[in-house]
Design a protein around this motif. Structure first.
Motif, PDB file in Angstrom:
ATOM      1  N   ASN A  39     -28.531  52.674  -3.465  1.00 22.23           N
ATOM      2  CA  ASN A  39     -29.504  52.918  -4.524  1.00 22.23           C
ATOM      3  C   ASN A  39     -30.860  52.497  -3.986  1.00 22.23           C
ATOM      4  OD1 ASN A  39     -28.005  53.929  -6.719  1.00 22.23           O
ATOM      5  ND2 ASN A  39     -27.407  51.881  -7.395  1.00 22.23           N
ATOM      6  N   GLU A  40     -31.826  53.402  -3.996  1.00 19.66           N
ATOM      7  CA  GLU A  40     -33.170  53.091  -3.520  1.00 19.66           C
ATOM      8  C   GLU A  40     -34.052  52.800  -4.727  1.00 19.66           C
ATOM      9  OE1 GLU A  40     -33.798  52.843  -0.353  1.00 19.66           O
ATOM     10  OE2 GLU A  40     -31.946  53.738   0.425  1.00 19.66           O
ATOM     11  N   ASP A  41     -34.424  51.548  -4.889  1.00 19.46           N
ATOM     12  CA  ASP A  41     -35.199  51.104  -6.050  1.00 19.46           C
ATOM     13  C   ASP A  41     -36.641  50.816  -5.633  1.00 19.46           C
ATOM     14  OD1 ASP A  41     -32.631  51.083  -7.176  1.00 19.46           O
ATOM     15  OD2 ASP A  41     -32.396  48.935  -6.810  1.00 19.46           O
ATOM     16  N   ASP A  42     -37.582  51.428  -6.323  1.00 10.94           N
ATOM     17  CA  ASP A  42     -38.980  51.222  -5.976  1.00 10.94           C
ATOM     18  C   ASP A  42     -39.856  51.696  -7.124  1.00 10.94           C
ATOM     19  OD1 ASP A  42     -41.263  50.590  -4.574  1.00 10.94           O
ATOM     20  OD2 ASP A  42     -40.681  51.658  -2.756  1.00 10.94           O
ATOM     21  N   THR A  43     -41.162  51.536  -6.954  1.00 17.79           N
ATOM     22  CA  THR A  43     -42.104  51.900  -8.012  1.00 17.79           C
ATOM     23  C   THR A  43     -42.797  53.235  -7.759  1.00 17.79           C
ATOM     24  OG1 THR A  43     -43.842  50.642  -6.875  1.00 17.79           O
ATOM     25  CG2 THR A  43     -42.565  49.489  -8.575  1.00 17.79           C
ATOM     26  N   THR A  44     -42.617  53.805  -6.570  1.00 20.16           N
ATOM     27  CA  THR A  44     -43.311  55.046  -6.212  1.00 20.16           C
ATOM     28  C   THR A  44     -42.334  56.212  -6.122  1.00 20.16           C
ATOM     29  OG1 THR A  44     -44.941  53.806  -4.926  1.00 20.16           O
ATOM     30  CG2 THR A  44     -44.818  56.171  -4.545  1.00 20.16           C
ATOM     31  N   PRO A  45     -42.448  57.186  -7.026  1.00 22.89           N
ATOM     32  CA  PRO A  45     -41.578  58.368  -6.936  1.00 22.89           C
ATOM     33  C   PRO A  45     -42.066  59.322  -5.835  1.00 22.89           C
ATOM     34  CG  PRO A  45     -43.078  58.589  -8.781  1.00 22.89           C
ATOM     35  CD  PRO A  45     -43.341  57.237  -8.181  1.00 22.89           C
ATOM     36  N   PHE A  46     -41.798  60.594  -5.977  1.00 26.43           N
ATOM     37  CA  PHE A  46     -42.255  61.612  -5.015  1.00 26.43           C
ATOM     38  C   PHE A  46     -41.597  61.425  -3.647  1.00 26.43           C
ATOM     39  CE2 PHE A  46     -46.009  60.279  -7.637  1.00 26.43           C
ATOM     40  CZ  PHE A  46     -45.859  61.254  -8.609  1.00 26.43           C
ATOM     41  N   THR A  47     -40.313  61.117  -3.656  1.00 24.64           N
ATOM     42  CA  THR A  47     -39.561  60.907  -2.413  1.00 24.64           C
ATOM     43  C   THR A  47     -39.570  62.162  -1.558  1.00 24.64           C
ATOM     44  OG1 THR A  47     -38.114  59.325  -3.510  1.00 24.64           O
ATOM     45  CG2 THR A  47     -37.297  60.323  -1.460  1.00 24.64           C
ATOM     46  N   ARG A  48     -39.749  61.969  -0.261  1.00 28.83           N
ATOM     47  CA  ARG A  48     -39.684  63.060   0.708  1.00 28.83           C
ATOM     48  C   ARG A  48     -38.359  63.000   1.457  1.00 28.83           C
ATOM     49  NH1 ARG A  48     -44.114  63.374  -1.958  1.00 28.83           N
ATOM     50  NH2 ARG A  48     -45.970  64.274  -0.984  1.00 28.83           N
ATOM     51  N   ILE A  49     -37.908  64.174   1.890  1.00 26.70           N
ATOM     52  CA  ILE A  49     -36.754  64.273   2.778  1.00 26.70           C
ATOM     53  C   ILE A  49     -37.176  65.185   3.911  1.00 26.70           C
ATOM     54  CG2 ILE A  49     -35.798  66.093   1.273  1.00 26.70           C
ATOM     55  CD1 ILE A  49     -33.027  65.323   2.289  1.00 26.70           C
ATOM     56  N   TRP A  50     -36.912  64.773   5.155  1.00 23.74           N
ATOM     57  CA  TRP A  50     -37.298  65.623   6.274  1.00 23.74           C
ATOM     58  C   TRP A  50     -36.186  65.705   7.316  1.00 23.74           C
ATOM     59  CZ3 TRP A  50     -39.606  61.063   4.918  1.00 23.74           C
ATOM     60  CH2 TRP A  50     -39.726  60.041   5.837  1.00 23.74           C
ATOM     61  N   TYR A  51     -36.020  66.942   7.797  1.00 22.72           N
ATOM     62  CA  TYR A  51     -34.957  67.258   8.751  1.00 22.72           C
ATOM     63  C   TYR A  51     -35.558  67.374  10.151  1.00 22.72           C
ATOM     64  CZ  TYR A  51     -32.110  68.393   4.666  1.00 22.72           C
ATOM     65  OH  TYR A  51     -31.406  68.330   3.487  1.00 22.72           O
ATOM     66  N   ASN A  52     -34.927  66.704  11.106  1.00 26.36           N
ATOM     67  CA  ASN A  52     -35.435  66.641  12.471  1.00 26.36           C
ATOM     68  C   ASN A  52     -34.377  67.142  13.453  1.00 26.36           C
ATOM     69  OD1 ASN A  52     -37.643  64.930  11.330  1.00 26.36           O
ATOM     70  ND2 ASN A  52     -35.989  63.436  11.151  1.00 26.36           N
ATOM     71  N   PRO A  53     -34.433  68.421  13.831  1.00 28.96           N
ATOM     72  CA  PRO A  53     -33.424  68.967  14.747  1.00 28.96           C
ATOM     73  C   PRO A  53     -33.410  68.238  16.095  1.00 28.96           C
ATOM     74  CG  PRO A  53     -34.647  70.731  13.681  1.00 28.96           C
ATOM     75  CD  PRO A  53     -35.361  69.458  13.360  1.00 28.96           C
ATOM     76  N   THR A  54     -32.316  68.389  16.805  1.00 30.29           N
ATOM     77  CA  THR A  54     -32.146  67.780  18.117  1.00 30.29           C
ATOM     78  C   THR A  54     -33.236  68.255  19.079  1.00 30.29           C
ATOM     79  OG1 THR A  54     -29.763  67.828  17.730  1.00 30.29           O
ATOM     80  CG2 THR A  54     -30.504  67.400  19.981  1.00 30.29           C
ATOM     81  N   THR A  55     -33.766  67.332  19.866  1.00 29.53           N
ATOM     82  CA  THR A  55     -34.712  67.677  20.925  1.00 29.53           C
ATOM     83  C   THR A  55     -34.145  67.198  22.253  1.00 29.53           C
ATOM     84  OG1 THR A  55     -35.951  65.589  20.859  1.00 29.53           O
ATOM     85  CG2 THR A  55     -36.608  67.313  19.291  1.00 29.53           C
ATOM     86  N   ARG A  56     -34.885  67.415  23.306  1.00 26.79           N
ATOM     87  CA  ARG A  56     -34.450  66.971  24.624  1.00 26.79           C
ATOM     88  C   ARG A  56     -34.294  65.453  24.663  1.00 26.79           C
ATOM     89  NH1 ARG A  56     -38.590  68.136  29.295  1.00 26.79           N
ATOM     90  NH2 ARG A  56     -38.590  70.099  28.149  1.00 26.79           N
ATOM     91  N   ASP A  57     -35.103  64.751  23.852  1.00 25.01           N
ATOM     92  CA  ASP A  57     -35.137  63.292  23.915  1.00 25.01           C
ATOM     93  C   ASP A  57     -34.516  62.577  22.719  1.00 25.01           C
ATOM     94  OD1 ASP A  57     -36.668  63.421  26.336  1.00 25.01           O
ATOM     95  OD2 ASP A  57     -38.438  63.844  25.118  1.00 25.01           O
ATOM     96  N   ARG A  58     -34.176  63.338  21.644  1.00 24.69           N
ATOM     97  CA  ARG A  58     -33.714  62.678  20.431  1.00 24.69           C
ATOM     98  C   ARG A  58     -32.545  63.436  19.794  1.00 24.69           C
ATOM     99  NH1 ARG A  58     -36.508  58.791  18.114  1.00 24.69           N
ATOM    100  NH2 ARG A  58     -35.483  59.234  16.134  1.00 24.69           N
ATOM    101  N   TYR A  59     -31.647  62.676  19.165  1.00 26.36           N
ATOM    102  CA  TYR A  59     -30.590  63.282  18.377  1.00 26.36           C
ATOM    103  C   TYR A  59     -31.193  63.777  17.060  1.00 26.36           C
ATOM    104  CZ  TYR A  59     -27.532  60.699  21.574  1.00 26.36           C
ATOM    105  OH  TYR A  59     -26.913  60.200  22.699  1.00 26.36           O
TER     106      TYR A  59
END
Length: 421
Positions: A39-59
């Motif tokens: 459960n993520e509890d906080d006072t600031t809504p407007f949550t972002r979700i971002w997808y980061n495909p595999t690169t040469r250097d990162r999963y």
């Protein structure tokens, strides 16, 4: 205006997971299943979700966080999961000599497949956040990481939660409830974890903004918005990563909720978020031109418009940098060393931000510290786009009167000027 600027400048000096006010996080491996939930509890809504495909250097990975694009929680393509809970460690009292020059858990997310590999990286550095993070993998391993060291899981489950103050009273039942539920059960399932999240969610001034249940073995994430456990957004991570990089508003994946919208509309960032949403519908350039024209009219109803426009411009830079770095946060904003490495690239969002910064920099403003901050940001977007002449001019303006500049503007401005002279 001053209240708005506090929001704009929050967290500039250094990265701090302290912004996560209270959370309930736990993982469990039992009967061949491995789940992690929060459960993520906080006072600031407007949550972002971002997808980061595999690169040469990162999963490849998916990240959740606030509009500032700090990673609050994440899971990578190999089922390695982490999530933070605020804690009260006093970093100043600890002797930390080998601090990672950036966001350590971001390095772990991109380079490690499991907890064992993560520990090998984490042990190289002093963990310098006052928070505590739970790290879990699909093999059933988990650890807690805090400034005092690493706590390995004993038994089938591990809990990362905290006590927080609500109306002057400490609320500490959440971790107890999780322990009671997991200790009494023989099997785990999606519904079982959802029930625990429901029992430990918060409402009121510090609500549960969103909840996640991660099936670490199958790479599936179940997401719930604003403690509504009847509507779910299901993420098949491998399938989503094939669609490419993108940033989304988490709320866009759920039906309209009166409770969530009421909470959001009362937040100080609502005007900025509304402009960003309008840009998606009507186009970025036309929306910005409209609001710049409205700002010039100086009508009573537009008294907070300049603050919203400044926040919009900063958000555009954060979006641009996030994509440019395959999901990373804006190191410059947090004064990380990598943020001072001058990288040049072109992005329409930078051009749009430059238009707003330019307008605000030319507008009369009695707040000289804010004025110099805007000069700094205008210099920055010109720097990134390759115009070193304009960048140098505005960075010099931002630091010309030290008593009239924010401390971070002076620090960053002087550092950049030393590199472009």
């Amino acid at each position: 205006m001053q209240k708005k600027i506090l929001l704009v400048l929050i967290g500039i000096l250094f990265y701090s997971i302290n912004m996560i006010k209270a959370c309930t996080i736990f993982s469990c491996s039992r009967g061949g299943e491995v789940f992690a939930a929060a459960n993520e509890d906080d006072t600031t809504p407007f949550t972002r979700i971002w997808y980061n495909p595999t690169t040469r250097d990162r999963y490849g990975s998916v990240c959740f966080g606030g509009p500032d694009m700090q990673v609050a929680s994440a899971m990578n393509e190999y089922g390695l999961f982490f999530d933070f809970a605020a804690a009260n460690y006093d970093i100043s009292k600890l002797k930390q000599l080998n601090i990672y020059k950036g966001f350590l858990m971001w390095e772990v997310l991109g380079k490690c497949k499991n907890v064992k590999e993560a520990i090998a990286i984490i042990k190289k550095y002093d963990y310098n956040s006052p928070s505590q993070v739970l790290l879990a993998d699909k093999e059933g391993n988990s650890i807690l990481i805090n400034p005092k060291g690493i706590i390995e899981k004993k038994g089938e489950f591990q809990v990362n939660a905290n006590c927080n103050s609500i109306n002057g009273k400490l609320s500490c039942r959440r971790p107890e409830i999780v322990n009671e539920e997991l200790s009494a059960s023989k099997n785990i399932s999606l519904d079982f974890f959802k029930n625990i999240l429901n029992k430990t969610h918060q409402e009121g001034d510090l609500p549960t903004l969103y909840s996640t249940i991660c099936d670490l073995k199958r790479g599936i994430i179940y997401v719930y918005l604003f403690h509504d456990y009847n509507n779910v957004y299901t993420i098949d991570l491998k399938a989503e990563l094939k669609k490419g990089y993108r940033i989304e508003n988490l709320a866009d994946h759920f039906p309209v909720s009166f409770a969530y919208e009421s909470f959001s509309k009362n937040h100080s960032l609502y005007a900025k978020e509304s402009i960003l949403q309008e840009m998606k519908i009507k186009g970025t350039d036309s929306t910005i031109d409209y609001y710049l024209a409205e700002s010039s009219k100086q009508l009573p109803q537009n008294k907070n418009l300049d603050s919203a426009l400044l926040e919009v411009a900063l958000q555009l830079v954060k979006y641009s940098w996030n994509e440019h770095t395959h999901g990373g946060m804006w190191d410059y904003w947090f004064s990380f060393p990598k943020g001072y490495e001058i990288q040049q690239y072109q992005d329409a969002r930078l051009t749009s931000a430059e238009k707003i910064f330019n307008y605000l920099s030319e507008k009369e403003n009695p707040d000289l510290k804010l004025k110099n901050f805007i000069y700094e940001m205008y210099g920055y977007v010109n720097l990134i786009q390759g115009d070193h002449t304009t960048a140098k001019e505005y960075y010099n303006k931002s630091v010309s009167n030290p008593e009239d500049s924010y401390k971070v503007t002076l620090i960053r401005g002087k550092e950049i000027l030393s590199r472009i002279r």
